[in-house]
Design a protein around this motif. Structure first.
Motif, PDB file in Angstrom:
ATOM      1  N   GLY A 143       0.802  -1.220   0.000  1.00 11.13           N
ATOM      2  CA  GLY A 143       0.000   0.000   0.000  1.00 11.13           C
ATOM      3  C   GLY A 143       0.831   1.263   0.000  1.00 11.13           C
ATOM      4  O   GLY A 143       1.566   1.535   0.948  1.00 11.13           O
ATOM      5  N   ARG A 187      -0.325   4.496  -0.200  1.00 15.23           N
ATOM      6  CA  ARG A 187      -0.896   5.525   0.677  1.00 15.23           C
ATOM      7  C   ARG A 187      -0.482   5.282   2.123  1.00 15.23           C
ATOM      8  O   ARG A 187      -0.112   6.216   2.848  1.00 15.23           O
ATOM      9  CB  ARG A 187      -2.416   5.508   0.545  1.00 15.23           C
ATOM     10  N   ARG A 188      -0.542   4.035   2.550  1.00 19.70           N
ATOM     11  CA  ARG A 188      -0.214   3.693   3.932  1.00 19.70           C
ATOM     12  C   ARG A 188       1.238   4.066   4.260  1.00 19.70           C
ATOM     13  O   ARG A 188       1.521   4.674   5.295  1.00 19.70           O
ATOM     14  CB  ARG A 188      -0.434   2.197   4.149  1.00 19.70           C
ATOM     15  N   PRO A 191      -4.955  11.941   4.264  1.00 15.83           N
ATOM     16  CA  PRO A 191      -5.815  10.741   4.363  1.00 15.83           C
ATOM     17  C   PRO A 191      -7.126  10.855   3.592  1.00 15.83           C
ATOM     18  O   PRO A 191      -7.587   9.879   2.994  1.00 15.83           O
ATOM     19  CB  PRO A 191      -6.067  10.624   5.875  1.00 15.83           C
ATOM     20  N   GLU A 251      -5.877   4.505  -1.746  1.00 13.44           N
ATOM     21  CA  GLU A 251      -4.887   3.455  -1.608  1.00 13.44           C
ATOM     22  C   GLU A 251      -4.651   2.766  -2.948  1.00 13.44           C
ATOM     23  O   GLU A 251      -5.565   2.644  -3.767  1.00 13.44           O
ATOM     24  CB  GLU A 251      -5.351   2.417  -0.575  1.00 13.44           C
TER      25      GLU A 251
END
Length: 477
Positions: free
Chosen positions: A98, A100-101, A208, A213
């Motif tokens: 991931g 984005r994570r 966020p 993602e």
């Protein structure tokens, strides 16, 4: 995963395909897309700022924290080691688990580390903050670029997004040099680190809700032997080169780590050729667009960083300009870089990324050669004009090499492709000054002649690589 070679490998081929289908994709971005671009570019700008904002503050910092002059190099090295050494690994981890994570985690770590460096109470706490900043940067840079290239479709929108990102990254280095001196003189060296924490507090809350993602649809096992060898090799190589910039290549630690870095990277190639799920796809590295694109990126970064280094010596030590007036020279350079960034994507749209890359490198080399006209008594105006124009070409090379390398790469491998791009940037910024810049002060013929020698070698290398890149990309399929 095998790469479909029927996909156009760069903007030249993509333009032809779209022309054949009478497609005219718009470069206009929606409001949400603009916010996404702002978040990703702000993060890249913040990391670029961190590379240079502390440089002019080092003497004051050392006096405040009780660091010796020889130990001050670690303020730079502590950041450079993890930021360059972990790029490829984090890019691949992001592909698998991931983007984005990992991007959000990198931002949080970078912000916390900046606070630690801001309130450092001794050398150990400050260097720990710098090292953690570097680790956060190693997560932010490849994931940020991968999120950008997977968010914006290949073509005019991605070219524009990469153009803005490249402009702000280049501007970050320049702004850092000017801003660092002003903030250190007025607010103290801690303000330079505090500024980075403030940037994080602006970007992190927005990310966020804006970023989606993305990861590969499959989750093969992480190539642990490949991760160990490439990370160890890059760490050793970056340590050797950054240390050599301060002390030369004669030290035992420099020679040992340089050899270790080369051996580990050679072992990495062997490991990857035998791995069922390699960290780096060797077929990708054999693509001419990837190989010659990254070569162009390596040279444009390493040679321009060398030019900035030796011109700083020339302006202050030969002409006697103050640090403030020297900063203004590079401030003009930064403003013209913004202008160049606004036109780079248009040049790519008209001529293609390959031709733009080769032409930009050639322009950078020829304008660097123009700096040979500076004199021992005067030359500030010529230096300002030539380095500013060379930087405009440099920015064109930055943007077009990013487009060249990432075009035609499947979304599931964008983290790897952008990891290669950003690793090239980091290594390029690291190797130029140790390999060429130190000649300015070690030729034995005086600083002025040493600067001219470095500029001549720099220009010759860039022109030669420009021709090589043009030939290599012309034969790419």
């Amino acid at each position: 995963m095998a790469i479909d070679t029927s996909v156009p490998l760069d903007k030249d081929a993509a333009d032809k395909n779209r022309a054949g289908k009478n497609e005219t994709p718009s470069t206009r971005l929606t409001g949400r897309a603009r916010l996404v671009l702002f978040v990703l570019c702000a993060a890249q700008f913040m990391v670029a700022l961190d590379f240079s904002v502390l440089n002019v503050a080092l003497p004051v910092l050392g006096s405040d924290l009780g660091m010796s002059t020889s130990a001050l190099q670690w303020a730079v090295t502590a950041f450079a080691l993890p930021s360059g050494g972990f790029l490829l690994l984090f890019g691949r981890i992001a592909d698998l688990y991931g983007r984005r994570r990992l991007f959000l985690g990198g931002l949080a770590l970078f912000g916390a580390a900046s606070l630690l460096a801001t309130f450092a109470w001794n050398p150990a706490s400050f260097l720990a903050g710098r090292a953690l900043q570097g680790l956060g940067a190693a997560a932010i840079v490849p994931t940020g670029m991968a999120l950008l290239t997977t968010t914006f479709p290949e073509g005019p929108q991605r070219d524009r997004a990469l153009g803005i990102s490249g402009t702000l990254m280049s501007l970050g280095f320049t702004v850092g040099m000017v801003l660092g001196g002003v903030m250190t003189d007025t607010l103290g060296w801690r303000s330079t680190m505090g500024l980075l924490a403030v940037f994080t507090l602006i970007v992190l809350p927005l990310a966020p809700g804006l970023l989606a993602e993305s990861r590969t649809p499959e989750r093969p096992r992480l190539d642990v032997p490949g991760a160990i060898t490439v990370t160890g090799g890059l760490l050793a190589l970056i340590y050797a080169l950054t240390t050599a910039a301060e002390r030369g290549f004669g030290g035992a630690d420099v020679l040992v780590t340089l050899v270790a870095g080369v051996v580990l990277l050679a072992a990495f190639v062997i490991v990857e050729s035998r791995s069922a799920a390699p960290l780096v796809s060797l077929p990708m590295l054999r693509r001419r667009t990837v190989a010659f694109g990254n070569l162009g990126g390596l040279i444009t970064f390493s040679m321009m960083s060398t030019v900035v280094f030796v011109l700083t010596l020339y302006l202050q030590e030969v002409l006697g300009l103050s640090a403030f007036r020297t900063g203004l020279v590079f401030g003009i350079q930064g403003v013209l870089s913004i202008v160049a960034g606004s036109y780079a994507s248009r040049l790519i749209g008209r001529f293609g990324a390959r031709r733009t890359l080769a032409g930009s490198l050639l322009g950078q080399g020829l304008l660097t050669a123009g700096l040979l006209g500076v004199g021992a008594q005067s030359g500030a105006v010529l230096a300002t004009v030539a380095v500013s124009l060379a930087s405009m070409c440099h920015l064109g090379a930055i943007i077009s090499y990013g487009v060249t390398v990432t075009s035609g790469v499947p979304d599931e491998e964008q983290g790897l492709a952008t990891g290669l791009v950003t690793t090239t940037q980091q290594v390029g910024l690291t190797v130029g000054i140790p390999l060429l810049g130190v000649l300015a002060t070690t030729t034995g013929s005086g600083l002025y002649e040493g600067v001219r020698t470095v500029l001549a070698l720099d220009a010759a290398i860039v022109v030669a690589v420009a021709l090589l890149v043009a030939l290599g990309l012309r034969r790419a399929r």
